[in-house]
Design an enzyme around this catalytic site. Structure first.
Site, PDB file in Angstrom:
ATOM      1  N   GLU A 120       6.972   6.526   3.319  1.00  0.00           N
ATOM      2  CA  GLU A 120       6.127   6.768   4.425  1.00  0.00           C
ATOM      3  C   GLU A 120       7.023   6.409   5.871  1.00  0.00           C
ATOM      4  O   GLU A 120       6.482   6.499   6.995  1.00  0.00           O
ATOM      5  CB  GLU A 120       4.699   6.245   4.415  1.00  0.00           C
ATOM      6  N   PHE A 121       7.933   5.601   5.525  1.00  0.00           N
ATOM      7  CA  PHE A 121       8.686   4.716   6.605  1.00  0.00           C
ATOM      8  C   PHE A 121       8.873   5.663   7.837  1.00  0.00           C
ATOM      9  O   PHE A 121       8.732   5.541   9.080  1.00  0.00           O
ATOM     10  CB  PHE A 121       9.908   4.474   6.127  1.00  0.00           C
TER      11      PHE A 121
ATOM     12  N   THR B 122       0.705  -1.211   0.004  1.00  0.00           N
ATOM     13  CA  THR B 122       0.205  -0.064   0.005  1.00  0.00           C
ATOM     14  C   THR B 122       0.966   1.291   0.045  1.00  0.00           C
ATOM     15  O   THR B 122       0.404   2.410   0.029  1.00  0.00           O
ATOM     16  CB  THR B 122      -0.854   0.097   1.171  1.00  0.00           C
TER      17      THR B 122
ATOM     18  N   TYR C 269      14.551  -1.850  16.736  1.00  0.00           N
ATOM     19  CA  TYR C 269      14.333  -2.018  15.094  1.00  0.00           C
ATOM     20  C   TYR C 269      15.541  -2.738  14.669  1.00  0.00           C
ATOM     21  O   TYR C 269      15.154  -3.608  13.689  1.00  0.00           O
ATOM     22  CB  TYR C 269      14.232  -0.569  14.486  1.00  0.00           C
TER      23      TYR C 269
HETATM   24  P1  NDP Z   1       6.178   2.208   4.212  1.00  0.00           P
HETATM   25  O1  NDP Z   1       5.685   2.852   5.433  1.00  0.00           O
HETATM   26  O2  NDP Z   1       6.161   3.449   3.012  1.00  0.00           O
HETATM   27  O3  NDP Z   1       5.507   1.281   3.842  1.00  0.00           O
HETATM   28  C1  NDP Z   1       5.414   0.079   4.697  1.00  0.00           C
HETATM   29  C2  NDP Z   1       4.398  -1.000   4.301  1.00  0.00           C
HETATM   30  O4  NDP Z   1       4.204  -1.889   5.121  1.00  0.00           O
HETATM   31  C3  NDP Z   1       3.011  -0.482   4.105  1.00  0.00           C
HETATM   32  O5  NDP Z   1       2.424  -0.981   2.854  1.00  0.00           O
HETATM   33  C4  NDP Z   1       2.044  -1.023   5.437  1.00  0.00           C
HETATM   34  O6  NDP Z   1       0.926  -1.378   5.028  1.00  0.00           O
HETATM   35  C5  NDP Z   1       2.926  -2.191   5.448  1.00  0.00           C
HETATM   36  N1  NDP Z   1       2.825  -2.977   6.602  1.00  0.00           N
HETATM   37  C6  NDP Z   1       3.256  -2.306   7.988  1.00  0.00           C
HETATM   38  N2  NDP Z   1       2.586  -3.122   8.822  1.00  0.00           N
HETATM   39  C7  NDP Z   1       1.940  -4.124   8.385  1.00  0.00           C
HETATM   40  C8  NDP Z   1       1.011  -5.106   8.946  1.00  0.00           C
HETATM   41  N3  NDP Z   1       1.138  -5.351  10.238  1.00  0.00           N
HETATM   42  N4  NDP Z   1       0.441  -6.164   7.908  1.00  0.00           N
HETATM   43  C9  NDP Z   1       0.625  -5.801   6.824  1.00  0.00           C
HETATM   44  N5  NDP Z   1       1.318  -4.831   6.209  1.00  0.00           N
HETATM   45  C10 NDP Z   1       1.938  -3.850   6.766  1.00  0.00           C
HETATM   46  O7  NDP Z   1       7.808   2.019   4.262  1.00  0.00           O
HETATM   47  P2  NDP Z   1       8.808   1.303   3.296  1.00  0.00           P
HETATM   48  O8  NDP Z   1       8.260   1.022   2.178  1.00  0.00           O
HETATM   49  O9  NDP Z   1      10.102   2.198   3.524  1.00  0.00           O
HETATM   50  O10 NDP Z   1       9.257   0.030   4.259  1.00  0.00           O
HETATM   51  C11 NDP Z   1       9.059  -1.306   3.624  1.00  0.00           C
HETATM   52  C12 NDP Z   1      10.011  -2.172   4.282  1.00  0.00           C
HETATM   53  O11 NDP Z   1      11.264  -1.596   4.197  1.00  0.00           O
HETATM   54  C13 NDP Z   1      10.016  -2.324   5.727  1.00  0.00           C
HETATM   55  O12 NDP Z   1      10.230  -3.623   5.985  1.00  0.00           O
HETATM   56  C14 NDP Z   1      11.113  -1.424   6.363  1.00  0.00           C
HETATM   57  O13 NDP Z   1      11.675  -1.972   7.566  1.00  0.00           O
HETATM   58  C15 NDP Z   1      12.121  -1.610   5.040  1.00  0.00           C
HETATM   59  N6  NDP Z   1      13.081  -0.486   4.831  1.00  0.00           N
HETATM   60  C16 NDP Z   1      12.808   0.823   4.684  1.00  0.00           C
HETATM   61  C17 NDP Z   1      13.830   1.652   4.639  1.00  0.00           C
HETATM   62  C18 NDP Z   1      13.636   2.874   4.297  1.00  0.00           C
HETATM   63  O14 NDP Z   1      14.385   3.923   4.753  1.00  0.00           O
HETATM   64  N7  NDP Z   1      12.508   3.637   3.964  1.00  0.00           N
HETATM   65  C19 NDP Z   1      15.217   1.393   4.386  1.00  0.00           C
HETATM   66  C20 NDP Z   1      15.523   0.003   4.821  1.00  0.00           C
HETATM   67  C21 NDP Z   1      14.551  -1.108   4.873  1.00  0.00           C
HETATM   68  P3  NDP Z   1      -0.530  -0.904   5.676  1.00  0.00           P
HETATM   69  O15 NDP Z   1      -0.257   0.121   6.835  1.00  0.00           O
HETATM   70  O16 NDP Z   1      -1.412  -0.739   4.874  1.00  0.00           O
HETATM   71  O17 NDP Z   1      -0.674  -2.226   6.536  1.00  0.00           O
HETATM   72  C1  8X3 Z   2      15.567   2.023   7.546  1.00  0.00           C
HETATM   73  C2  8X3 Z   2      16.883   2.451   7.266  1.00  0.00           C
HETATM   74  O1  8X3 Z   2      18.767   3.732   8.445  1.00  0.00           O
HETATM   75  O2  8X3 Z   2      16.372   4.222   9.165  1.00  0.00           O
HETATM   76  O3  8X3 Z   2      15.726   0.379   7.711  1.00  0.00           O
HETATM   77  O4  8X3 Z   2      17.167   1.964  10.021  1.00  0.00           O
HETATM   78  S1  8X3 Z   2      17.507   3.247   8.647  1.00  0.00           S
END
Ligand code: NDP
Ligand code: 8X3
Length: 252
Positions: free
Chosen positions: A189-190, A11, A153
């Site tokens: 949105e992270f 999403t 985390y």
């Molecule tokens: P976003 O917040 O943009 O997306 C996160 C997604 O995870 C959303 O689609 C959300 O959907 C879903 N999600 C979260 N919790 C649940 C749940 N309980 N059940 C089902 N779906 C869930 O973040 P990112 O795209 O950046 O993050 C995606 C992945 O990448 C994560 O695992 C994050 O830890 C990892 N990551 C991110 C980095 C960054 O800097 N952005 C760097 C390294 C890793 P919904 O809320 O609709 O359920």
């Molecule tokens: C997301 C990257 O550096 O914010 O996993 O942990 S960081």
């Protein structure tokens, strides 16, 4: 017959960008997330734009029963999953170990470790029957190196790194590829989720950086998924050029 990619956390961010990238390359998709309105809008958009089939599979990855029941209830033709992008996850808070919230820790562990395991197990069982498939696990630079106030985390992403290695060993006999993707800072949105809607703090994470975009990460994931059957990228760390590892940045 088109290939099928199953993407959790579709999403937003990486998951949504992967859905767009894989659909643009002719994959049919199973898309997951909790926000059903977003899943529906994405499905309509991708079906119209790329003439692919999209199956919406909303569930909370923390809900063990929902994960196994949803995947079990997939129509037969949708069970031939070629690629799983095991991506759903989040960070909550950035606090010293002694001051961090237990609730945040529980949510991160339940989502990033337990939910991650449930989805991987359910899908690997389907792949094992067909003796083929590719599981792409979303780790992080935070799973390679611990940083200040990253505590739980980072621990969840170290767990992903360990499980990525474990899956590759245990699923070897089923001819299943397993790839760990470990991005650095990427503007999705992270950080808004991590800082609970505080957009000012969230945007400061990317200040002075040309950070990775979700599309950059999706391009790399698609590359990993499009290699010949005998080639597997086991582990891949990617950052923007201004980031060296989990700690060192050169901000403008
Ligand atoms: P976003 O917040 O943009 O997306 C996160 C997604 O995870 C959303 O689609 C959300 O959907 C879903 N999600 C979260 N919790 C649940 C749940 N309980 N059940 C089902 N779906 C869930 O973040 P990112 O795209 O950046 O993050 C995606 C992945 O990448 C994560 O695992 C994050 O830890 C990892 N990551 C991110 C980095 C960054 O800097 N952005 C760097 C390294 C890793 P919904 O809320 O609709 O359920
Ligand atoms: C997301 C990257 O550096 O914010 O996993 O942990 S960081």
């Amino acid at each position: 017959m088109s290939k099928i990619a199953f993407i959790t956390g579709a999403t937003s961010g990486f998951g949504k960008a992967c859905a767009e990238k894989f659909a643009a390359n002719g994959y049919n998709l199973i898309i997951n997330g909790r926000r059903q309105d977003r899943l529906a809008a994405l499905a309509t958009e991708l079906e119209q734009q790329h003439k692919v089939a999209v199956f919406q599979l909303p569930f909370d990855v923390r809900d063990e029963k929902a994960v196994f029941n949803s995947i079990e209830s997939l129509p037969f033709e949708w069970k031939s999953i070629d690629v799983l992008i095991n991506n759903a996850g989040l960070a909550l808070g950035r606090d010293y170990f002694d001051e961090a919230s237990l609730e945040d820790w529980n949510t991160m562990i339940d989502t990033n470790v337990k939910g991650f395991l449930y989805v991987a197990k359910a899908v690997s069982q389907l792949m094992a029957i067909r003796k083929q498939g590719h599981i792409i696990n979303m780790g992080s630079v935070a799973g390679k190196q611990v940083y200040e106030k990253g505590n739980a985390y980072c621990a969840t992403k170290f767990a992903v790194d360990a499980l990525n290695q474990a899956m590759r060993i245990d699923l070897l006999r089923h001819n299943i590829k397993v790839t760990g993707i470990h991005p650095g800072a990427a503007e999705t949105e992270f950080s808004t989720v991590r800082f609970k809607g505080d957009t000012q703090t969230a945007s400061s994470v990317y200040q002075g950086l040309h950070a990775l975009s979700a599309a950059d990460v999706a391009d790399v994931i698609y590359y990993c998924a499009s290699l010949p059957p005998h080639v597997c990228i086991n582990d891949l760390v990617l950052t923007c050029t201004q980031q060296a590892d989990a700690i060192y940045f050169h901000r403008q």
